[in-house]
Design a protein around this motif. Structure first.
Motif, PDB file in Angstrom:
ATOM      1  N   LEU A   5      37.253  35.751  37.230  1.00 31.31           N
ATOM      2  CA  LEU A   5      36.626  37.071  37.274  1.00 31.31           C
ATOM      3  C   LEU A   5      37.329  38.029  36.318  1.00 31.31           C
ATOM      4  CD1 LEU A   5      34.608  39.112  38.535  1.00 31.31           C
ATOM      5  CD2 LEU A   5      36.357  39.545  40.287  1.00 31.31           C
ATOM      6  N   ARG A   6      38.653  37.996  36.296  1.00 29.92           N
ATOM      7  CA  ARG A   6      39.429  38.857  35.402  1.00 29.92           C
ATOM      8  C   ARG A   6      39.099  38.563  33.947  1.00 29.92           C
ATOM      9  NH1 ARG A   6      43.602  37.330  32.859  1.00 29.92           N
ATOM     10  NH2 ARG A   6      44.124  35.701  34.338  1.00 29.92           N
ATOM     11  N   ILE A   7      39.048  37.297  33.582  1.00 28.71           N
ATOM     12  CA  ILE A   7      38.798  36.899  32.193  1.00 28.71           C
ATOM     13  C   ILE A   7      37.390  37.285  31.751  1.00 28.71           C
ATOM     14  CG2 ILE A   7      38.506  34.883  30.702  1.00 28.71           C
ATOM     15  CD1 ILE A   7      40.903  33.631  32.325  1.00 28.71           C
ATOM     16  N   VAL A   8      36.398  36.992  32.560  1.00 26.69           N
ATOM     17  CA  VAL A   8      35.008  37.305  32.198  1.00 26.69           C
ATOM     18  C   VAL A   8      34.813  38.821  32.131  1.00 26.69           C
ATOM     19  CG1 VAL A   8      32.612  37.153  32.972  1.00 26.69           C
ATOM     20  CG2 VAL A   8      34.080  35.135  33.053  1.00 26.69           C
ATOM     21  N   THR A   9      35.359  39.547  33.097  1.00 26.93           N
ATOM     22  CA  THR A   9      35.271  41.005  33.084  1.00 26.93           C
ATOM     23  C   THR A   9      35.909  41.563  31.817  1.00 26.93           C
ATOM     24  OG1 THR A   9      35.335  41.082  35.505  1.00 26.93           O
ATOM     25  CG2 THR A   9      35.892  43.115  34.343  1.00 26.93           C
ATOM     26  N   ALA A  10      37.071  41.061  31.472  1.00 28.87           N
ATOM     27  CA  ALA A  10      37.781  41.545  30.284  1.00 28.87           C
ATOM     28  C   ALA A  10      37.005  41.248  29.006  1.00 28.87           C
ATOM     29  CB  ALA A  10      39.173  40.919  30.212  1.00 28.87           C
ATOM     30  N   LEU A  11      36.454  40.055  28.893  1.00 31.89           N
ATOM     31  CA  LEU A  11      35.706  39.705  27.683  1.00 31.89           C
ATOM     32  C   LEU A  11      34.513  40.634  27.476  1.00 31.89           C
ATOM     33  CD1 LEU A  11      35.765  35.809  27.844  1.00 31.89           C
ATOM     34  CD2 LEU A  11      36.839  37.260  26.103  1.00 31.89           C
TER      35      LEU A  11
ATOM     36  N   GLY B 122      41.176  45.934  27.774  1.00 37.44           N
ATOM     37  CA  GLY B 122      40.463  44.670  27.951  1.00 37.44           C
ATOM     38  C   GLY B 122      41.283  43.480  27.504  1.00 37.44           C
ATOM     39  N   LEU B 123      41.982  43.625  26.383  1.00 39.01           N
ATOM     40  CA  LEU B 123      42.842  42.531  25.902  1.00 39.01           C
ATOM     41  C   LEU B 123      43.992  42.258  26.874  1.00 39.01           C
ATOM     42  CD1 LEU B 123      42.945  43.379  22.092  1.00 39.01           C
ATOM     43  CD2 LEU B 123      41.885  41.368  23.149  1.00 39.01           C
ATOM     44  N   LEU B 124      44.584  43.325  27.411  1.00 40.29           N
ATOM     45  CA  LEU B 124      45.666  43.145  28.391  1.00 40.29           C
ATOM     46  C   LEU B 124      45.146  42.488  29.666  1.00 40.29           C
ATOM     47  CD1 LEU B 124      47.553  46.541  27.917  1.00 40.29           C
ATOM     48  CD2 LEU B 124      48.328  44.259  27.207  1.00 40.29           C
ATOM     49  N   MET B 125      43.950  42.882  30.100  1.00 36.33           N
ATOM     50  CA  MET B 125      43.347  42.238  31.269  1.00 36.33           C
ATOM     51  C   MET B 125      43.021  40.777  30.973  1.00 36.33           C
ATOM     52  SD  MET B 125      43.152  44.268  33.910  1.00 36.33           S
ATOM     53  CE  MET B 125      41.922  43.496  34.949  1.00 36.33           C
ATOM     54  N   LEU B 126      42.561  40.501  29.770  1.00 32.66           N
ATOM     55  CA  LEU B 126      42.196  39.137  29.395  1.00 32.66           C
ATOM     56  C   LEU B 126      43.372  38.180  29.564  1.00 32.66           C
ATOM     57  CD1 LEU B 126      40.083  37.201  28.128  1.00 32.66           C
ATOM     58  CD2 LEU B 126      40.998  37.863  25.904  1.00 32.66           C
ATOM     59  N   VAL B 127      44.543  38.578  29.083  1.00 38.47           N
ATOM     60  CA  VAL B 127      45.705  37.700  29.190  1.00 38.47           C
ATOM     61  C   VAL B 127      46.427  37.863  30.527  1.00 38.47           C
ATOM     62  CG1 VAL B 127      46.041  37.564  26.704  1.00 38.47           C
ATOM     63  CG2 VAL B 127      47.289  39.293  28.001  1.00 38.47           C
ATOM     64  N   GLY B 128      46.074  38.912  31.284  1.00 38.15           N
ATOM     65  CA  GLY B 128      46.701  39.124  32.582  1.00 38.15           C
ATOM     66  C   GLY B 128      48.087  39.701  32.476  1.00 38.15           C
ATOM     67  N   PHE B 129      48.271  40.684  31.596  1.00 38.68           N
ATOM     68  CA  PHE B 129      49.578  41.327  31.428  1.00 38.68           C
ATOM     69  C   PHE B 129      49.540  42.715  32.044  1.00 38.68           C
ATOM     70  CE2 PHE B 129      52.665  43.875  29.019  1.00 38.68           C
ATOM     71  CZ  PHE B 129      53.814  43.154  29.317  1.00 38.68           C
ATOM     72  N   GLN B 130      50.463  42.982  32.979  1.00 36.56           N
ATOM     73  CA  GLN B 130      50.521  44.257  33.698  1.00 36.56           C
ATOM     74  C   GLN B 130      49.155  44.586  34.305  1.00 36.56           C
ATOM     75  OE1 GLN B 130      53.336  46.007  34.300  1.00 36.56           O
ATOM     76  NE2 GLN B 130      54.439  44.362  33.277  1.00 36.56           N
ATOM     77  N   THR B 131      48.554  43.592  34.921  1.00 33.86           N
ATOM     78  CA  THR B 131      47.177  43.675  35.400  1.00 33.86           C
ATOM     79  C   THR B 131      46.948  44.849  36.343  1.00 33.86           C
ATOM     80  OG1 THR B 131      46.943  41.298  35.164  1.00 33.86           O
ATOM     81  CG2 THR B 131      45.365  42.405  36.606  1.00 33.86           C
ATOM     82  N   ARG B 132      47.821  45.034  37.300  1.00 36.34           N
ATOM     83  CA  ARG B 132      47.593  46.091  38.292  1.00 36.34           C
ATOM     84  C   ARG B 132      47.615  47.480  37.652  1.00 36.34           C
ATOM     85  NH1 ARG B 132      48.432  43.951  43.734  1.00 36.34           N
ATOM     86  NH2 ARG B 132      49.249  41.847  43.560  1.00 36.34           N
ATOM     87  N   ILE B 133      48.557  47.723  36.772  1.00 35.64           N
ATOM     88  CA  ILE B 133      48.670  49.028  36.112  1.00 35.64           C
ATOM     89  C   ILE B 133      47.480  49.255  35.183  1.00 35.64           C
ATOM     90  CG2 ILE B 133      50.048  50.385  34.480  1.00 35.64           C
ATOM     91  CD1 ILE B 133      52.513  48.848  35.646  1.00 35.64           C
TER      92      ILE B 133
ATOM     93  N   LEU C 281      30.272  49.548  38.531  1.00 37.33           N
ATOM     94  CA  LEU C 281      30.751  48.194  38.814  1.00 37.33           C
ATOM     95  C   LEU C 281      32.128  47.959  38.209  1.00 37.33           C
ATOM     96  CD1 LEU C 281      27.475  46.124  38.450  1.00 37.33           C
ATOM     97  CD2 LEU C 281      28.835  46.447  40.523  1.00 37.33           C
ATOM     98  N   TYR C 282      32.311  48.342  36.945  1.00 36.08           N
ATOM     99  CA  TYR C 282      33.632  48.191  36.325  1.00 36.08           C
ATOM    100  C   TYR C 282      34.683  48.964  37.113  1.00 36.08           C
ATOM    101  CZ  TYR C 282      32.246  45.805  32.010  1.00 36.08           C
ATOM    102  OH  TYR C 282      31.817  44.893  31.088  1.00 36.08           O
ATOM    103  N   CYS C 283      34.363  50.176  37.526  1.00 32.57           N
ATOM    104  CA  CYS C 283      35.306  50.993  38.284  1.00 32.57           C
ATOM    105  C   CYS C 283      35.807  50.248  39.517  1.00 32.57           C
ATOM    106  CB  CYS C 283      34.648  52.317  38.671  1.00 32.57           C
ATOM    107  SG  CYS C 283      35.699  53.392  39.652  1.00 32.57           S
ATOM    108  N   PHE C 284      34.885  49.663  40.258  1.00 32.34           N
ATOM    109  CA  PHE C 284      35.283  49.015  41.506  1.00 32.34           C
ATOM    110  C   PHE C 284      35.856  47.613  41.291  1.00 32.34           C
ATOM    111  CE2 PHE C 284      33.039  52.593  43.195  1.00 32.34           C
ATOM    112  CZ  PHE C 284      33.806  52.915  44.294  1.00 32.34           C
ATOM    113  N   VAL C 285      35.434  46.913  40.261  1.00 32.42           N
ATOM    114  CA  VAL C 285      36.047  45.610  39.954  1.00 32.42           C
ATOM    115  C   VAL C 285      37.493  45.829  39.520  1.00 32.42           C
ATOM    116  CG1 VAL C 285      36.026  43.649  38.367  1.00 32.42           C
ATOM    117  CG2 VAL C 285      33.911  44.390  39.447  1.00 32.42           C
ATOM    118  N   PHE C 286      37.728  46.832  38.665  1.00 37.63           N
ATOM    119  CA  PHE C 286      39.109  47.116  38.261  1.00 37.63           C
ATOM    120  C   PHE C 286      39.937  47.607  39.443  1.00 37.63           C
ATOM    121  CE2 PHE C 286      37.368  47.665  33.788  1.00 37.63           C
ATOM    122  CZ  PHE C 286      37.878  46.454  33.348  1.00 37.63           C
ATOM    123  N   LEU C 287      39.340  48.402  40.311  1.00 39.35           N
ATOM    124  CA  LEU C 287      40.063  48.849  41.505  1.00 39.35           C
ATOM    125  C   LEU C 287      40.451  47.655  42.371  1.00 39.35           C
ATOM    126  CD1 LEU C 287      41.081  51.326  43.071  1.00 39.35           C
ATOM    127  CD2 LEU C 287      38.873  51.341  44.264  1.00 39.35           C
ATOM    128  N   TYR C 288      39.587  46.670  42.463  1.00 41.76           N
ATOM    129  CA  TYR C 288      39.907  45.446  43.200  1.00 41.76           C
ATOM    130  C   TYR C 288      41.126  44.741  42.591  1.00 41.76           C
ATOM    131  CZ  TYR C 288      39.524  40.767  45.143  1.00 41.76           C
ATOM    132  OH  TYR C 288      39.801  39.577  45.759  1.00 41.76           O
TER     133      TYR C 288
END
Length: 130
Positions: free
Chosen positions: A15-21, A61-72, A106-113
């Motif tokens: 989900l993180r990867i697809v959302t980020a792409l 998006g690039l940081l989310m794609l690789v999963g770096f500092q995901t929560r922040i 949707l992005y707002c709540f997916v990122f909040l998740y």
């Protein structure tokens, strides 16, 4: 224990990867006119609100794609999407289907998740894994 629970980190990572792409494409559209020029037809000037939005979408998006500092990063991007909804979409209409704000919500709540769930599998940021 449900046998599907063991796949939860992998599905969260997917989900993180697809959302980020998909999110990265919003940034490249604003900043570079790829895959299509912005709706206004013009690329934003540097340091304007749209330029900052595109930069956050691309870099975040690039940081989310690789999963770096995901929560922040997810916290910042969730806030950006809430801001985008209330600034750009809500003034047009109360209803998201009419104001074009479905994706922003949707992005707002997916990122909040992701703020609470972490990055899942396939991430550089191991301590934020679910």
């Amino acid at each position: 224990m449900n046998s599907l629970n063991r796949y939860a980190p992998h599905v969260l990572g997917l989900l993180r990867i697809v959302t980020a792409l998909i999110f990265i494409l919003h940034g490249t559209q604003k900043l570079f006119g790829f895959p299509a020029p912005p709706a206004s037809g013009a690329l934003p000037s540097a340091f304007t609100l749209m330029w900052f939005a595109g930069t956050l979408e691309l870099v975040g998006g690039l940081l989310m794609l690789v999963g770096f500092q995901t929560r922040i990063v997810a916290f910042v991007l969730s806030g950006q999407m809430a801001f985008a909804y209330w600034m750009a979409h809500a003034p047009k209409s109360l209803y998201p289907a009419l104001n074009g704000g479905d994706a922003a919500i949707l992005y707002c709540f997916v990122f909040l998740y992701f703020v609470f769930a972490g990055s899942g599998a396939f991430a550089v940021d191991k301590q934020s894994r679910a």
